[in-house]
Design a protein around this motif. Sequence first.
Motif, PDB file in Angstrom:
ATOM      1  N   TYR A 239      -2.029 -14.201   7.442  1.00  0.00           N
ATOM      2  CA  TYR A 239      -1.692 -13.527   6.186  1.00  0.00           C
ATOM      3  C   TYR A 239      -0.592 -14.287   5.453  1.00  0.00           C
ATOM      4  O   TYR A 239       0.323 -14.819   6.076  1.00  0.00           O
ATOM      5  CB  TYR A 239      -1.182 -12.101   6.449  1.00  0.00           C
ATOM      6  CG  TYR A 239      -2.234 -11.192   7.025  1.00  0.00           C
ATOM      7  CD1 TYR A 239      -3.115 -10.503   6.193  1.00  0.00           C
ATOM      8  CD2 TYR A 239      -2.346 -11.028   8.410  1.00  0.00           C
ATOM      9  CE1 TYR A 239      -4.084  -9.665   6.725  1.00  0.00           C
ATOM     10  CE2 TYR A 239      -3.313 -10.198   8.951  1.00  0.00           C
ATOM     11  CZ  TYR A 239      -4.186  -9.521   8.098  1.00  0.00           C
ATOM     12  OH  TYR A 239      -5.148  -8.700   8.632  1.00  0.00           O
ATOM     13  N   MET A 240      -0.695 -14.290   4.169  1.00  0.00           N
ATOM     14  CA  MET A 240       0.419 -14.774   3.380  1.00  0.00           C
ATOM     15  C   MET A 240       1.527 -13.732   3.519  1.00  0.00           C
ATOM     16  O   MET A 240       1.269 -12.526   3.474  1.00  0.00           O
ATOM     17  CB  MET A 240      -0.001 -14.897   1.916  1.00  0.00           C
ATOM     18  CG  MET A 240       0.853 -15.835   1.119  1.00  0.00           C
ATOM     19  SD  MET A 240       0.006 -16.207  -0.433  1.00  0.00           S
ATOM     20  CE  MET A 240       0.786 -14.997  -1.483  1.00  0.00           C
ATOM     21  N   THR A 241       2.768 -14.201   3.665  1.00  0.00           N
ATOM     22  CA  THR A 241       3.835 -13.233   3.963  1.00  0.00           C
ATOM     23  C   THR A 241       5.184 -13.707   3.444  1.00  0.00           C
ATOM     24  O   THR A 241       5.378 -14.919   3.231  1.00  0.00           O
ATOM     25  CB  THR A 241       3.886 -12.974   5.500  1.00  0.00           C
ATOM     26  OG1 THR A 241       4.866 -11.974   5.773  1.00  0.00           O
ATOM     27  CG2 THR A 241       4.229 -14.230   6.270  1.00  0.00           C
TER      28      THR A 241
ATOM     29  N   SER B 132       7.828  -9.510  12.634  1.00  0.00           N
ATOM     30  CA  SER B 132       6.672  -9.083  11.846  1.00  0.00           C
ATOM     31  C   SER B 132       6.284 -10.163  10.829  1.00  0.00           C
ATOM     32  O   SER B 132       5.111 -10.359  10.541  1.00  0.00           O
ATOM     33  CB  SER B 132       6.944  -7.740  11.170  1.00  0.00           C
ATOM     34  OG  SER B 132       7.883  -7.871  10.145  1.00  0.00           O
ATOM     35  N   LEU B 133       7.287 -10.876  10.322  1.00  0.00           N
ATOM     36  CA  LEU B 133       6.992 -11.979   9.409  1.00  0.00           C
ATOM     37  C   LEU B 133       6.127 -13.025  10.099  1.00  0.00           C
ATOM     38  O   LEU B 133       5.085 -13.458   9.579  1.00  0.00           O
ATOM     39  CB  LEU B 133       8.304 -12.628   8.943  1.00  0.00           C
ATOM     40  CG  LEU B 133       8.174 -13.805   7.981  1.00  0.00           C
ATOM     41  CD1 LEU B 133       7.968 -13.310   6.547  1.00  0.00           C
ATOM     42  CD2 LEU B 133       9.408 -14.713   8.035  1.00  0.00           C
TER      43      LEU B 133
ATOM     44  N   TRP C  31       4.189  -3.571   2.238  1.00  0.00           N
ATOM     45  CA  TRP C  31       5.239  -3.751   3.230  1.00  0.00           C
ATOM     46  C   TRP C  31       4.618  -3.875   4.623  1.00  0.00           C
ATOM     47  O   TRP C  31       3.438  -3.548   4.824  1.00  0.00           O
ATOM     48  CB  TRP C  31       6.207  -2.563   3.174  1.00  0.00           C
ATOM     49  CG  TRP C  31       6.890  -2.424   1.836  1.00  0.00           C
ATOM     50  CD1 TRP C  31       6.524  -1.601   0.816  1.00  0.00           C
ATOM     51  CD2 TRP C  31       8.028  -3.153   1.383  1.00  0.00           C
ATOM     52  NE1 TRP C  31       7.372  -1.767  -0.253  1.00  0.00           N
ATOM     53  CE2 TRP C  31       8.319  -2.711   0.072  1.00  0.00           C
ATOM     54  CE3 TRP C  31       8.852  -4.131   1.944  1.00  0.00           C
ATOM     55  CZ2 TRP C  31       9.376  -3.220  -0.686  1.00  0.00           C
ATOM     56  CZ3 TRP C  31       9.908  -4.623   1.190  1.00  0.00           C
ATOM     57  CH2 TRP C  31      10.169  -4.177  -0.108  1.00  0.00           C
ATOM     58  N   ASP C  32       5.416  -4.336   5.545  1.00  0.00           N
ATOM     59  CA  ASP C  32       5.037  -4.485   6.960  1.00  0.00           C
ATOM     60  C   ASP C  32       3.918  -3.590   7.469  1.00  0.00           C
ATOM     61  O   ASP C  32       2.982  -4.046   8.119  1.00  0.00           O
ATOM     62  CB  ASP C  32       6.247  -4.125   7.838  1.00  0.00           C
ATOM     63  CG  ASP C  32       7.090  -5.346   8.132  1.00  0.00           C
ATOM     64  OD1 ASP C  32       6.670  -6.454   7.770  1.00  0.00           O
ATOM     65  OD2 ASP C  32       8.168  -5.156   8.700  1.00  0.00           O
ATOM     66  N   GLU C  33       4.095  -2.291   7.198  1.00  0.00           N
ATOM     67  CA  GLU C  33       3.239  -1.315   7.868  1.00  0.00           C
ATOM     68  C   GLU C  33       1.755  -1.459   7.531  1.00  0.00           C
ATOM     69  O   GLU C  33       0.911  -0.941   8.262  1.00  0.00           O
ATOM     70  CB  GLU C  33       3.680   0.118   7.514  1.00  0.00           C
ATOM     71  CG  GLU C  33       5.017   0.513   8.098  1.00  0.00           C
ATOM     72  CD  GLU C  33       6.175   0.234   7.158  1.00  0.00           C
ATOM     73  OE1 GLU C  33       6.089  -0.740   6.391  1.00  0.00           O
ATOM     74  OE2 GLU C  33       7.160   0.977   7.220  1.00  0.00           O
TER      75      GLU C  33
ATOM     76  N   ALA D  84      -4.754  -9.711   2.008  1.00  0.00           N
ATOM     77  CA  ALA D  84      -3.537  -8.943   1.716  1.00  0.00           C
ATOM     78  C   ALA D  84      -2.286  -9.774   1.984  1.00  0.00           C
ATOM     79  O   ALA D  84      -2.305 -10.701   2.800  1.00  0.00           O
ATOM     80  CB  ALA D  84      -3.518  -7.669   2.549  1.00  0.00           C
ATOM     81  N   VAL D  85      -1.229  -9.446   1.269  1.00  0.00           N
ATOM     82  CA  VAL D  85       0.043 -10.136   1.439  1.00  0.00           C
ATOM     83  C   VAL D  85       1.049  -9.161   2.061  1.00  0.00           C
ATOM     84  O   VAL D  85       1.148  -8.011   1.633  1.00  0.00           O
ATOM     85  CB  VAL D  85       0.588 -10.618   0.075  1.00  0.00           C
ATOM     86  CG1 VAL D  85       1.914 -11.346   0.253  1.00  0.00           C
ATOM     87  CG2 VAL D  85      -0.435 -11.486  -0.621  1.00  0.00           C
ATOM     88  N   ILE D  86       1.763  -9.655   3.066  1.00  0.00           N
ATOM     89  CA  ILE D  86       2.677  -8.781   3.810  1.00  0.00           C
ATOM     90  C   ILE D  86       4.130  -9.113   3.469  1.00  0.00           C
ATOM     91  O   ILE D  86       4.555 -10.264   3.567  1.00  0.00           O
ATOM     92  CB  ILE D  86       2.499  -8.988   5.340  1.00  0.00           C
ATOM     93  CG1 ILE D  86       1.030  -8.925   5.735  1.00  0.00           C
ATOM     94  CG2 ILE D  86       3.358  -7.974   6.116  1.00  0.00           C
ATOM     95  CD1 ILE D  86       0.380  -7.602   5.489  1.00  0.00           C
TER      96      ILE D  86
END
Lengths: 684, 684
Positions: free
Chosen positions: A399-401, A390-391, A368-370, A380-382
């Motif tokens: 980052y992939m998100t 944040s997206l 998650w976001d944090e 890492a994927v967010i």
Amino acid sequence: MKKLFLAMIALASVIFSAQAQKAETLNLMPVPKKMVPATGRFDIAPDFTVAFTGNPDQRIYPNATRFLRRLDGRSGMFFRQGFLDAGDNSPEAELIINVNRPGKVVLGENESYTLDIASGKIRLDAETDLGAMHGLETLLQLLETDDKGYFFPAMRIEDEPRFPWRGLMIDVARHYQPLDVIKRNLDGMAAVKMNVMHWHLTDDQGFRVETKSHPKLHLQASDGMFYTQKEIKEVIEYADERGIRVVPEFDVPGHATAWLITYPEIGSNDTTYTIQRYAGIFDPTLDPTNERTYEILEEVFSEIAPLFPDAYFHIGGDENEGKHWDANEKIQAFMKSNNLKDNHALQTHFNKRLLTILEKLDKKMMGWDEILQPALPKTAVIQSWRGLESLHNAAKGGYMTLLSNGFYIDVLKPASHHYATEPLPEGHGLTPEQTKNIVGGEATMWSELVTPTTIDSRIWPRTIAIAERLWSPAKYKDARDMYRRLEQVSFRLEELGLTHIRNRQVILRNIANNQDISALEVLANVSEPLKGYTRNKGGTEYESYSPFTLFADACTVDAPDALAFKMLTEDYIQSPNKETKKQLLAYLSKWENNHENFVALTAKAPYLKKLVPHSENLRSLAQLGTEALTIKARPKKAWKKEAEKTLEKGKKPGEDTELIIQQSIEKLVQRTSKLPKRLKGSSL
Amino acid sequence: MKKLFLAMIALASVIFSAQAQKAETLNLMPVPKKMVPATGRFDIAPDFTVAFTGNPDQRIYPNATRFLRRLDGRSGMFFRQGFLDAGDNSPEAELIINVNRPGKVVLGENESYTLDIASGKIRLDAETDLGAMHGLETLLQLLETDDKGYFFPAMRIEDEPRFPWRGLMIDVARHYQPLDVIKRNLDGMAAVKMNVMHWHLTDDQGFRVETKSHPKLHLQASDGMFYTQKEIKEVIEYADERGIRVVPEFDVPGHATAWLITYPEIGSNDTTYTIQRYAGIFDPTLDPTNERTYEILEEVFSEIAPLFPDAYFHIGGDENEGKHWDANEKIQAFMKSNNLKDNHALQTHFNKRLLTILEKLDKKMMGWDEILQPALPKTAVIQSWRGLESLHNAAKGGYMTLLSNGFYIDVLKPASHHYATEPLPEGHGLTPEQTKNIVGGEATMWSELVTPTTIDSRIWPRTIAIAERLWSPAKYKDARDMYRRLEQVSFRLEELGLTHIRNRQVILRNIANNQDISALEVLANVSEPLKGYTRNKGGTEYESYSPFTLFADACTVDAPDALAFKMLTEDYIQSPNKETKKQLLAYLSKWENNHENFVALTAKAPYLKKLVPHSENLRSLAQLGTEALTIKARPKKAWKKEAEKTLEKGKKPGEDTELIIQQSIEKLVQRTSKLPKRLKGSSL
């Protein structure tokens, strides 16, 4: 004369555009990328058959078989074909499914298809069987009826998704959901072209996976409600057959009580732990400075990760407020000596250690976001639950998100709210490269307040609006047209065993103690469960085993009568006319006259007594609405004062629900201020 | 004056006896053996707690936990206790459950209990936890409500079953039923104190058990729909926790197509075999003269039998017409040389060989009627499907036996029919010893025409009447009182996830294509699916994959409005009065006015066109009923002739259903013959 002519042209173009809109989207949801209507229709008859060409994966056969069964179930026709297989290859078949190659259920696989429907022949072409399966769902949605029978309208469709990651997260920690619940929801997802089930398997309230190396984890922290490894494989196979990836989530270092019941020694506080029965953010947190923490995580993940073929592994990482870290001297000392200036830095330290473990297991880390902190590796994927900002920050950071903010279906907001959530709104300012980092989104079904009886009605039909947002071109944003289609597609989900419609009456029958539920339905049809997290104030009004068989559990977002009344009110305010007024008055009259019947139920159903004030409020609001609609001139101040009182009272929740029509009544009352001033001597 | 006094006494005694009847049975089903009402009541409040004393089996804790959840689900109360365990032992608890010893889920185990309900305290005593679990179900059924709230009436109950074998057979060969269907039906069984699930696992249409030694059996003959061995264990554990035995059936030597697909060499005909898609009695039969037959059976049974802890193993043995035996020269020669004079003798030869195999596996052999042949060993158990005569013959012959004739729920007869089925009718002529041989009975859910969507409505609620017949004293046979209780207990089964009520509208919504289903419901509420096996004439109108989403599938036996109308008609004919007449006319008027609304649905729901004549017939019957009720004098011949035509037409099935009210209308018409002759000059 010229005026009339112009008016007629204007009217014609309104009608035309309304028809065009309808013709464009039909009952399809998600709407395909491109549709070209053609002349004619394909009439469905009992001799309808299906054949395959090309080189599909085996999974196409059970999928096409289910397609046939759903089509015969809807039409009552007795098709000749039973169980389809590669032997069904006659070029004479009415529906030809042509697939170039077996699809892989992985992120980014080709899911496109084209569909050509003509009189007597349908051709479905796809690069992979996954695309073909989407095409079959589209075809089912195209089923129409008229006086002559069941048919598909002739047309050509070219379709592919806008985003490759279209997910539904199901939290099975707060309330365990049996296998059949998971399976029928996978069927629902496939029907609306979603392709990721994110399985939130651990939290403060439970550890839901059989862990053979550490069996106490699931035995001590699940009340016996966990998935065996065999069952997990079964779910993954079931999902794979429907083109759906399964991404597991093991939430750490916060939301981690379930780990600490068995292994308090890896907690950040020197205490013992028990299964959390309440909802909320709790303090128990893994100790990131303890080597034993990583040993246990590595042992467990080494066993669990291989069960899940997907490349992604979700480690949660959310809502760690760090209170136990702050209070722990050893942890504070560790931070100092490692130059970790705050808890964010410490959590990133933890995540990096996790990343090493996951890389060994050939998994990509997701959180998650944090987890997005300066030193986080780019692999890492967010998952953004906090917002577009944040997206977009994650996307800009390389980052992939994916987006979940705006897709939180557990906050019980209307489908239109989720439909209006756009990961890439106009003027987003991202470069094409950054835009590509945004791979989609996920609806999140947090389960603090849902049980197997109610979960479907919390997921469906609203999640279909999210499915469309993630699949269809961004230009489709008309909420009215969405609601029109939503109702049709929602109803069809019943054939998959989903209970979002049927279980409503089950709950109402229960609280009415098997009396006639008509009066209770009138009330439920305008009441919505409290939004946000206000139903369960402080997270402690309900425990996980509290009854969820109450009025609020029968009520749904987009309460049907309230939604219809809202639209009529909007129409009426925009352009008042007799027909709309008549319909509004009919609703108001129904509500006004309901109270007595409702009260009659309470004699044999004591629980319903709690709803008497709620029912009274409905009556008062309805009376007020009728007055506001029938008033001919601007009302006196005294009336407005009374009206405001009624409106205020009408806002008051009843048994954790709100009379959502209050908002429409308020609009009708406000409208009276714009009426012409009353004539002298008038009674109002 | 004296007359009036006598009339008042008569009236009072009618009222008194009606109340006594109601007081006696309450909403209990099955009715307990002995009930002694007491003064007062136990009021249910949120501080309600449960405690255990004695030495129960572990299974009592999840059962008592489910009891609490069902009680809070019904009352909306938030009880303090979450998951119960042995630690819950406070003598202050409101409900004390005292159990002497762990029960064993075997035939003949002690299932008795006593229940003492007083103000503020409930005591449940039982020799075994199995009895205590029955007591908890009784307690839940005792839940009452009034203006003051939820309560249990004070009383003492002493209860135990009349028969030790109270079963439900579920056929999963004709239509596979997923695990969740089996589990929810086990819950339903436990709720009405049934204790055997007989699992019909193989037939011509499928082999539903994973067989590791012979995997082709389940892989080639199940279309992928079979139970893994792990799932079978799961079902057995689930059943055991609910005090239910699981008896598997592997039907041989007939009904054996599924075996022969893989092993045609053990068939009696030199051919190949495929999965049977139709319903009926088919010729494929195992070859009892081939040693390989016994080898395969022994290999398979040696693997399968140990999965099932129960002592009994059902080998079917029914409906072998022996055509392939007659036609096989080798078999005929074998019979001659072994002095087997007919096919019955040959089958007994086969059964004896089977018995040897089963004895090695420590199993007792059970089979249908047909296995009862002169030389059958006395250890075999006979399940009578052909009638009381065969049941009693078996008992006289010294065989343990149970009744299924009269309990065939798949023939779709009313609950009253099953309720009237008595294994030991007065004057049965059996000795006490022979009587003991009759151990109970089983409802049989053959599944040719049921799917997971409809099976619950074919099992429930009628099976509750059978459960009562097998548990309660034989003296309870009042059908009206049974129907009154049936409705209450049926409604409560919804909380267990059973879908017999909720799925009705699902099917109607489907065939109405999501239009308002009111008019369709009116029709469905007086229509029953065809009885006997007339729906699927010759067994070939439906294949196993035909749609079972049709009107007949939504309709149920004991169609609610038809049943109410039938009772009113009986009442009215017995003693005509205004109030009853008014109610009858209200039904008739509803039916008469329904046709137009029904026809309006067909424009968007082409399938419904097939029901137009059916709806017309309902209108005509209703018109006729109204005329018959309102006629003042004996009607003219012409009217009677027309009436007979309408009645005849009203018998005609519509979409595999019949207008069951036709019978009541006929009675109303017949009644007109007894009216006084019309006066001269009258229009009738």
